[in-house]
Enzyme design. Sequence first.
Site, PDB file in Angstrom:
ATOM      1  N   TRP A 117       0.841  -1.208   0.000  1.00 37.49           N
ATOM      2  CA  TRP A 117       0.000   0.000   0.000  1.00 37.49           C
ATOM      3  C   TRP A 117       0.869   1.247   0.000  1.00 37.49           C
ATOM      4  O   TRP A 117       0.549   2.239  -0.651  1.00 37.49           O
ATOM      5  CB  TRP A 117      -0.987  -0.021   1.163  1.00 37.49           C
ATOM      6  CG  TRP A 117      -1.928  -1.171   1.033  1.00 37.49           C
ATOM      7  CD1 TRP A 117      -1.981  -2.287   1.816  1.00 37.49           C
ATOM      8  CD2 TRP A 117      -2.923  -1.340   0.014  1.00 37.49           C
ATOM      9  NE1 TRP A 117      -2.946  -3.133   1.345  1.00 37.49           N
ATOM     10  CE2 TRP A 117      -3.544  -2.586   0.250  1.00 37.49           C
ATOM     11  CE3 TRP A 117      -3.354  -0.579  -1.064  1.00 37.49           C
ATOM     12  CZ2 TRP A 117      -4.565  -3.089  -0.555  1.00 37.49           C
ATOM     13  CZ3 TRP A 117      -4.376  -1.064  -1.878  1.00 37.49           C
ATOM     14  CH2 TRP A 117      -4.967  -2.299  -1.617  1.00 37.49           C
ATOM     15  N   ASP A 193      -1.217   6.755   6.453  1.00 34.87           N
ATOM     16  CA  ASP A 193      -2.295   5.863   6.029  1.00 34.87           C
ATOM     17  C   ASP A 193      -2.540   4.907   7.187  1.00 34.87           C
ATOM     18  O   ASP A 193      -1.735   4.022   7.454  1.00 34.87           O
ATOM     19  CB  ASP A 193      -1.856   5.101   4.767  1.00 34.87           C
ATOM     20  CG  ASP A 193      -2.881   4.042   4.345  1.00 34.87           C
ATOM     21  OD1 ASP A 193      -3.912   3.906   5.023  1.00 34.87           O
ATOM     22  OD2 ASP A 193      -2.626   3.365   3.326  1.00 34.87           O
ATOM     23  N   LYS A 217     -12.199  -1.645   7.940  1.00 33.52           N
ATOM     24  CA  LYS A 217     -11.539  -2.638   8.799  1.00 33.52           C
ATOM     25  C   LYS A 217     -12.012  -2.464  10.251  1.00 33.52           C
ATOM     26  O   LYS A 217     -12.671  -3.330  10.790  1.00 33.52           O
ATOM     27  CB  LYS A 217     -10.021  -2.532   8.687  1.00 33.52           C
ATOM     28  CG  LYS A 217      -9.490  -3.072   7.350  1.00 33.52           C
ATOM     29  CD  LYS A 217      -8.712  -2.048   6.662  1.00 33.52           C
ATOM     30  CE  LYS A 217      -8.168  -2.325   5.296  1.00 33.52           C
ATOM     31  NZ  LYS A 217      -8.377  -3.506   4.556  1.00 33.52           N
TER      32      LYS A 217
END
Length: 384
Positions: A117, A193, A217
Amino acid sequence: MNTGSSNTGTGADHQTPRIFNFSAGPGVLPEEVLQEARDNLLSLGQSGLGIMEISHRSQAFESILDEAELNLRDLLKLSPSQKVLFLSGGATTQFSMVPMNLLPPGHTADYVITGEWAKKALAEAKRVGATHVAASTEGDDRIPGDRFRRVPKNQELRFSDHPAYVHVTSNNTIWGTEWHWEPETAGRPLVCDMSSDFLSRPIDADRYGLIYAGAQKNAGPAGVTLVILKEDVLSSGIDRAKLPIMMNYHTHIEGHSLYNTPPVFPIYVVHLVLRWLKQKGGLSAMAGLNQEKAAHIYRAIDELSGFYRGHAEKDCRSLMNITFRMPSEVLEDRFVKEAQAQGMDGLKGHRLAGGIRASVYNAFPMAGAETLGSFMREFARKNG
Ligand code: PMP
């Protein structure tokens, strides 16, 4: 396997028992939240209008948005200078919005590369301007299992001269590593992030210039992305009139996340999750539970280290995504299938990492972590 509750299934008769959901995301949500959302699908309270059918300009929705923001501020102890935005487009859109708003021409943005990511975030920043890799733990591809096993220590970070910002990924969902210390950037604006460990533990929020996290999540369903930013990180060296209006953070700050129709239902569920988090005692309580859950699984890995091989280095182990390998892929396949048959879903590792990944987000029950730990012991005894 039933997780101990009844009447919570997805079938029309609500009789299908729920199983343990180890999915990396969208992940498990608290049952209380799902039940409340279900109850409000046809009528939000006494309104006679379902939650998916109300206007985003209605008083009812504005109250939901306001309460969600207040609870988020309270849970993370945000300062008044930090703006809270509820955006759409996933964390992936933030990979672009961050450099479009924070990286002026002639400047450099520093990225810490700790997983896939982070690499994607860097690739988007490169489309916008100059970048620099402050550290990478990608490892050596020729050494099996060496890829992204850790996050860098603060003393390994090498910044460019005057970076516009430093970007880190607090939890690496695919490889199962997590920063257990705050990245030290000596006053350079820190952008993080936090998609896969957002709200899983207390953080020193004031250290961050900008935080973003897809909700799916720990915070709610897919469809809404939370952004927390200090306005002073938005570079004055950028010609905002040229930014697409939806890509400009000012649009959403001025419009209080209501410039266009926001993802009403996902925001509503996030609001329920935030209430749930407060009822459960907040982020310190969550962190304690998360440590205990992860320990059930890491203990099994460590006790059976001849059979299970944890991917992450110990001081970088993620409490959210627990990754490990076994002596062969045949055994890994069997493990996933047998676990599935015993009511444990979503354990197959990401295709890039292989092996097993057990994601144990906030709403994942302690009983599920205990069950997996026992299953691991039994599986190793039978197959070791
Ligand atoms: N960052 C991290 C750490 C992630 O785990 C993910 C998704 N799993 C993303 C970014 C991408 O998020 P989205 O799919 O919401 O764009």
